[in-house]
Design a protein around this motif. Sequence first.
Motif, PDB file in Angstrom:
ATOM      1  N   ASN A 156      26.157 -14.965  -1.922  1.00 34.04           N
ATOM      2  CA  ASN A 156      25.113 -14.450  -1.038  1.00 34.04           C
ATOM      3  C   ASN A 156      24.158 -13.534  -1.787  1.00 34.04           C
ATOM      4  N   ALA A 157      24.692 -12.739  -2.712  1.00 37.73           N
ATOM      5  CA  ALA A 157      23.854 -11.838  -3.493  1.00 37.73           C
ATOM      6  C   ALA A 157      22.885 -12.638  -4.358  1.00 37.73           C
ATOM      7  N   ILE A 158      23.394 -13.693  -4.981  1.00 42.39           N
ATOM      8  CA  ILE A 158      22.521 -14.537  -5.803  1.00 42.39           C
ATOM      9  C   ILE A 158      21.485 -15.216  -4.921  1.00 42.39           C
ATOM     10  N   SER A 159      21.894 -15.673  -3.762  1.00 42.90           N
ATOM     11  CA  SER A 159      20.962 -16.333  -2.844  1.00 42.90           C
ATOM     12  C   SER A 159      19.874 -15.380  -2.373  1.00 42.90           C
ATOM     13  N   ALA A 160      20.247 -14.156  -2.031  1.00 44.49           N
ATOM     14  CA  ALA A 160      19.259 -13.176  -1.575  1.00 44.49           C
ATOM     15  C   ALA A 160      18.271 -12.867  -2.694  1.00 44.49           C
ATOM     16  N   ARG A 161      18.764 -12.684  -3.893  1.00 47.53           N
ATOM     17  CA  ARG A 161      17.897 -12.399  -5.042  1.00 47.53           C
ATOM     18  C   ARG A 161      16.915 -13.552  -5.243  1.00 47.53           C
ATOM     19  N   TRP A 162      17.428 -14.776  -5.217  1.00 46.54           N
ATOM     20  CA  TRP A 162      16.602 -15.958  -5.391  1.00 46.54           C
ATOM     21  C   TRP A 162      15.566 -16.067  -4.262  1.00 46.54           C
ATOM     22  N   LEU A 163      16.005 -15.841  -3.016  1.00 47.32           N
ATOM     23  CA  LEU A 163      15.084 -15.912  -1.870  1.00 47.32           C
ATOM     24  C   LEU A 163      13.948 -14.890  -2.012  1.00 47.32           C
ATOM     25  N   ILE A 164      14.277 -13.715  -2.492  1.00 47.51           N
ATOM     26  CA  ILE A 164      13.271 -12.666  -2.665  1.00 47.51           C
ATOM     27  C   ILE A 164      12.265 -13.080  -3.746  1.00 47.51           C
ATOM     28  N   MET A 165      12.753 -13.599  -4.847  1.00 47.72           N
ATOM     29  CA  MET A 165      11.850 -14.049  -5.918  1.00 47.72           C
ATOM     30  C   MET A 165      10.963 -15.193  -5.439  1.00 47.72           C
ATOM     31  N   GLU A 166      11.563 -16.135  -4.725  1.00 50.41           N
ATOM     32  CA  GLU A 166      10.795 -17.262  -4.190  1.00 50.41           C
ATOM     33  C   GLU A 166       9.754 -16.785  -3.181  1.00 50.41           C
ATOM     34  N   ALA A 167      10.122 -15.796  -2.373  1.00 45.68           N
ATOM     35  CA  ALA A 167       9.177 -15.259  -1.392  1.00 45.68           C
ATOM     36  C   ALA A 167       7.960 -14.655  -2.092  1.00 45.68           C
ATOM     37  N   LEU A 168       8.198 -13.902  -3.148  1.00 42.43           N
ATOM     38  CA  LEU A 168       7.080 -13.335  -3.895  1.00 42.43           C
ATOM     39  C   LEU A 168       6.209 -14.447  -4.461  1.00 42.43           C
ATOM     40  N   MET A 169       6.815 -15.486  -5.022  1.00 41.32           N
ATOM     41  CA  MET A 169       6.040 -16.608  -5.562  1.00 41.32           C
ATOM     42  C   MET A 169       5.172 -17.239  -4.471  1.00 41.32           C
ATOM     43  N   GLU A 170       5.734 -17.426  -3.301  1.00 41.49           N
ATOM     44  CA  GLU A 170       4.978 -18.028  -2.200  1.00 41.49           C
ATOM     45  C   GLU A 170       3.846 -17.109  -1.748  1.00 41.49           C
ATOM     46  N   LEU A 171       4.106 -15.814  -1.704  1.00 44.79           N
ATOM     47  CA  LEU A 171       3.066 -14.870  -1.295  1.00 44.79           C
ATOM     48  C   LEU A 171       1.924 -14.812  -2.302  1.00 44.79           C
ATOM     49  N   LEU A 172       2.217 -15.085  -3.565  1.00 46.74           N
ATOM     50  CA  LEU A 172       1.165 -15.083  -4.588  1.00 46.74           C
ATOM     51  C   LEU A 172       0.187 -16.239  -4.405  1.00 46.74           C
ATOM     52  N   LEU A 173       0.570 -17.234  -3.611  1.00 52.46           N
ATOM     53  CA  LEU A 173      -0.341 -18.348  -3.330  1.00 52.46           C
ATOM     54  C   LEU A 173      -1.607 -17.883  -2.628  1.00 52.46           C
ATOM     55  N   GLY A 174      -1.476 -16.848  -1.798  1.00 51.24           N
ATOM     56  CA  GLY A 174      -2.628 -16.425  -1.012  1.00 51.24           C
ATOM     57  C   GLY A 174      -3.044 -14.978  -1.194  1.00 51.24           C
ATOM     58  N   SER A 175      -2.289 -14.220  -1.965  1.00 51.90           N
ATOM     59  CA  SER A 175      -2.578 -12.792  -2.120  1.00 51.90           C
ATOM     60  C   SER A 175      -2.345 -12.356  -3.550  1.00 51.90           C
ATOM     61  N   SER A 176      -2.993 -11.268  -3.920  1.00 54.64           N
ATOM     62  CA  SER A 176      -2.709 -10.698  -5.231  1.00 54.64           C
ATOM     63  C   SER A 176      -1.470  -9.822  -5.112  1.00 54.64           C
ATOM     64  N   PHE A 177      -0.790  -9.644  -6.214  1.00 53.90           N
ATOM     65  CA  PHE A 177       0.423  -8.835  -6.222  1.00 53.90           C
ATOM     66  C   PHE A 177       0.151  -7.432  -5.689  1.00 53.90           C
ATOM     67  N   ASP A 178      -0.999  -6.872  -6.030  1.00 53.44           N
ATOM     68  CA  ASP A 178      -1.337  -5.511  -5.607  1.00 53.44           C
ATOM     69  C   ASP A 178      -1.312  -5.349  -4.091  1.00 53.44           C
ATOM     70  N   THR A 179      -1.634  -6.417  -3.364  1.00 50.80           N
ATOM     71  CA  THR A 179      -1.714  -6.309  -1.904  1.00 50.80           C
ATOM     72  C   THR A 179      -0.414  -6.695  -1.192  1.00 50.80           C
ATOM     73  N   ILE A 180       0.530  -7.219  -1.931  1.00 45.34           N
ATOM     74  CA  ILE A 180       1.795  -7.658  -1.336  1.00 45.34           C
ATOM     75  C   ILE A 180       2.738  -6.461  -1.202  1.00 45.34           C
ATOM     76  N   THR A 181       3.331  -6.319  -0.043  1.00 41.52           N
ATOM     77  CA  THR A 181       4.246  -5.206   0.217  1.00 41.52           C
ATOM     78  C   THR A 181       5.695  -5.691   0.217  1.00 41.52           C
ATOM     79  N   VAL A 182       6.603  -4.740   0.071  1.00 39.25           N
ATOM     80  CA  VAL A 182       8.029  -5.069   0.163  1.00 39.25           C
ATOM     81  C   VAL A 182       8.319  -5.641   1.546  1.00 39.25           C
ATOM     82  N   GLY A 183       7.698  -5.094   2.573  1.00 39.52           N
ATOM     83  CA  GLY A 183       7.885  -5.602   3.932  1.00 39.52           C
ATOM     84  C   GLY A 183       7.514  -7.074   4.038  1.00 39.52           C
ATOM     85  N   ALA A 184       6.389  -7.455   3.455  1.00 37.84           N
ATOM     86  CA  ALA A 184       5.962  -8.858   3.488  1.00 37.84           C
ATOM     87  C   ALA A 184       6.940  -9.745   2.723  1.00 37.84           C
TER      88      ALA A 184
END
Length: 191
Positions: A4-32
């Motif tokens: 589960n820990a590995i899955s959560a880590r992977w999900l978080i990394m994947e989420a950031l990658m997906e968010l980078l599709l439409g936003s810059s890193f500077d505007t992405i929050t931990v909440g998002a």
Amino acid sequence: MEKNAISARWLIMEALMELLLGSSFDTITVGAIVRKAGVSRSSFYVHFLDKFDLMEQLTTKILRELEDHYETTQWNDENKQILRTSFNNKVPLPTTVDLLGHIRKYEYFYRDRYREPAFVVRLSELLGSHLKIFKDETFAIFLAYGTVGYIGRWLSEGLKTPANELALRLTNVARLSLQHIMLEEPIVETE
């Protein structure tokens, strides 16, 4: 628990990658990021200190994947023959094609990271360290920084040029620059 820990880590990394599709890193929050990943904030903080730590770990992971393309490259007879064949047949070098495929796979990550001069230097140094197989440090540095610069232009143009065409252009630059090595002539140094 470990799975589960590995899955959560992977999900978080994947989420950031997906968010980078439409936003810059500077505007992405931990909440998002946690909303996109479907994990709790506490799960995020189990794996990462903050969003900057997340980006650093993601960067390290992606650059390690890039490095895998160069892992076995050595200046040996087999690789000299690959260079000769590529140059003589005017086809792109396989490692250049792999490099551009990697950039395309992580296009939005690289677009965002290229805005950071420190990242551009890090990427250039990484490529340069693997190009030292040519035993000419000046050439390796020149080729690495030039390649990274050309990739930056390709990214800024939206990857409009087909990867194989760009790989051939980069290979042609390398071919011209490597003629002294391919002819097995020593580099003549001027004073």
